[in-house]
Design a protein around this motif. Structure first.
Motif, PDB file in Angstrom:
ATOM      1  N   PHE A  41       0.835  -1.193   0.000  1.00  9.67           N
ATOM      2  CA  PHE A  41       0.000   0.000   0.000  1.00  9.67           C
ATOM      3  C   PHE A  41       0.869   1.241   0.000  1.00  9.67           C
ATOM      4  O   PHE A  41       2.036   1.209   0.402  1.00  9.67           O
ATOM      5  CB  PHE A  41      -0.931  -0.020   1.208  1.00  9.67           C
ATOM      6  N   ASP A  44       2.629   3.415   4.323  1.00  6.35           N
ATOM      7  CA  ASP A  44       3.077   2.401   5.285  1.00  6.35           C
ATOM      8  C   ASP A  44       3.651   3.042   6.543  1.00  6.35           C
ATOM      9  O   ASP A  44       4.422   2.411   7.275  1.00  6.35           O
ATOM     10  CB  ASP A  44       4.104   1.471   4.644  1.00  6.35           C
ATOM     11  N   ASN A  52       1.375   0.641   9.576  1.00  4.08           N
ATOM     12  CA  ASN A  52       0.342   0.986   8.584  1.00  4.08           C
ATOM     13  C   ASN A  52      -0.826   1.698   9.265  1.00  4.08           C
ATOM     14  O   ASN A  52      -2.001   1.363   9.044  1.00  4.08           O
ATOM     15  CB  ASN A  52      -0.146  -0.268   7.853  1.00  4.08           C
ATOM     16  N   ASP A  55      -4.114   3.132   7.417  1.00  2.46           N
ATOM     17  CA  ASP A  55      -4.977   2.101   6.840  1.00  2.46           C
ATOM     18  C   ASP A  55      -5.630   1.243   7.919  1.00  2.46           C
ATOM     19  O   ASP A  55      -6.692   0.656   7.685  1.00  2.46           O
ATOM     20  CB  ASP A  55      -4.181   1.210   5.879  1.00  2.46           C
ATOM     21  N   SER A 118     -10.484  -5.996   8.544  1.00  2.00           N
ATOM     22  CA  SER A 118      -9.629  -5.106   7.773  1.00  2.00           C
ATOM     23  C   SER A 118      -8.459  -4.603   8.613  1.00  2.00           C
ATOM     24  O   SER A 118      -7.321  -4.520   8.124  1.00  2.00           O
ATOM     25  CB  SER A 118     -10.449  -3.932   7.236  1.00  2.00           C
ATOM     26  N   HIS A 122      -4.537  -5.210   7.672  1.00  7.61           N
ATOM     27  CA  HIS A 122      -3.618  -4.118   7.370  1.00  7.61           C
ATOM     28  C   HIS A 122      -2.469  -4.009   8.364  1.00  7.61           C
ATOM     29  O   HIS A 122      -1.469  -3.335   8.063  1.00  7.61           O
ATOM     30  CB  HIS A 122      -4.385  -2.803   7.287  1.00  7.61           C
ATOM     31  N   PRO A 125      -0.173  -7.105   6.104  1.00 10.39           N
ATOM     32  CA  PRO A 125      -0.876  -7.568   4.900  1.00 10.39           C
ATOM     33  C   PRO A 125      -0.252  -8.821   4.299  1.00 10.39           C
ATOM     34  O   PRO A 125       0.931  -8.838   3.955  1.00 10.39           O
ATOM     35  CB  PRO A 125      -0.740  -6.379   3.940  1.00 10.39           C
ATOM     36  N   ASP A 133     -10.078 -10.615   6.103  1.00  8.07           N
ATOM     37  CA  ASP A 133     -10.649  -9.321   5.745  1.00  8.07           C
ATOM     38  C   ASP A 133     -11.906  -9.516   4.904  1.00  8.07           C
ATOM     39  O   ASP A 133     -12.951  -8.901   5.155  1.00  8.07           O
ATOM     40  CB  ASP A 133      -9.595  -8.526   4.973  1.00  8.07           C
ATOM     41  N   HIS A 244      -6.214   4.370  -0.331  1.00  5.78           N
ATOM     42  CA  HIS A 244      -6.784   3.243   0.402  1.00  5.78           C
ATOM     43  C   HIS A 244      -7.402   3.693   1.719  1.00  5.78           C
ATOM     44  O   HIS A 244      -8.438   3.169   2.134  1.00  5.78           O
ATOM     45  CB  HIS A 244      -5.717   2.174   0.652  1.00  5.78           C
TER      46      HIS A 244
END
Length: 285
Positions: A41, A44, A52, A55, A118, A122, A125, A133, A244
């Motif tokens: 992503f 980060d 992260n 996110d 989620s 995240h 990942p 997720d 994102h």
């Protein structure tokens, strides 16, 4: 015979689900390496040791809206039980639609599951966490489809539709985890949203709660656009916010039309109860 007892819309819904199931089961395998799975992503950055962070934390609106929805549903249930105790002879037609409420329970519980799944993904990942997720998303998606079917097809079709989508979503997440084939999940996600769009264009059924499905579709499309523009948005904003992160924030807003519909349902139901018994004190504050 089952089919002759179904309405035209119910038969069309059954045909749609059968067609989607056939595509998911017998369509060509779509390996995960051939699709854009966001394993890297744009943003980060860590925050106080949280990897992260943006996110991960941008999933909080899912939790808040999910909890808000469950609170409102619990309030409607308690008011309904109190009304039944005080007015046992009230016309059943005045009762809130059970299947719509059941599907809404599933939807808002799914938003909480989405927030958990989620955030879990995240943090670190990878493919197994991505399956978790998607499992959370499947719960919310099933509830949404169920409410939409109650609104545009029939009350009796809503709950079976929700369970069908729930099972399909969970199985597709498991298939991806075991084989890397993302086709079943793509059918659940994009086929399901195509169904929601189709239902949004249909005339609401009598006694529908007034869910504005068009807004749900708008938020979904915006969220997908932000997801696809993850890196570009991150650079365009001077690395302030990524696409994102905006995807999570926008997708969570899809719960608001359901919340507003429940608010309208609660007001309409209380108004019906007042007409049945004009004493204002009869209705719980």
């Amino acid at each position: 015979m089952l089919l002759p007892t179904l309405s035209r819309r119910e038969r069309r819904l059954l045909f749609t689900f059968a067609l989607l199931a056939l595509v998911a089961l017998f369509g060509p395998e779509l390996p995960a390496s051939q699709v854009a799975i966001a394993s890297v992503f744009a943003d980060d950055r860590s925050w106080h040791g949280l990897p992260n962070a943006m996110d991960v934390l941008s999933n909080l609106p899912f939790l808040l809206i999910g909890g808000w929805g469950l609170y409102r549903l619990n309030r409607i249930d308690r008011a309904h039980q109190q009304a039944l105790a005080e007015f046992p002879l009230a016309p059943p037609a005045n009762d809130p639609p059970d299947n719509t409420l059941d599907c809404a329970w599933l939807f808002f519980a799914g938003l909480i599951a989405t927030a958990a799944g989620s955030a879990f993904y995240h943090l670190v990942p990878d493919a197994p966490r991505l399956a978790a997720d998607r499992a959370g998303m499947a719960v919310a998606f099933a509830g949404l489809i169920g409410v939409a079917v109650c609104e545009r097809v029939s009350q009796r079709a809503g709950w079976p539709a929700a369970w069908f989508v729930l099972m399909a979503g969970l199985l597709s997440a498991e298939v991806f985890h075991e084989s890397g084939n993302v086709l079943p999940w793509a059918v659940v996600q994009f086929g399901g949203m195509a169904l929601v769009l189709t239902l949004a264009l249909a005339r609401p059924m009598p006694h529908a709660v007034g869910l504005r499905l068009g807004w749900v579709v708008v938020f979904y499309v915006l969220a997908k656009a932000f997801e696809l523009g993850d890196h570009a948005i991150y650079e365009a904003t001077g690395q302030l916010v990524s696409g994102h992160t905006l995807k999570h924030l926008t997708a969570s807003l899809a719960g608001l039309p359901v919340l507003f519909a429940l608010r309208s349902l609660e007001k309409d139901w209380q108004a019906k109860l007042l007409r049945h018994n004009p004493d204002p004190a009869a209705v719980a504050a």
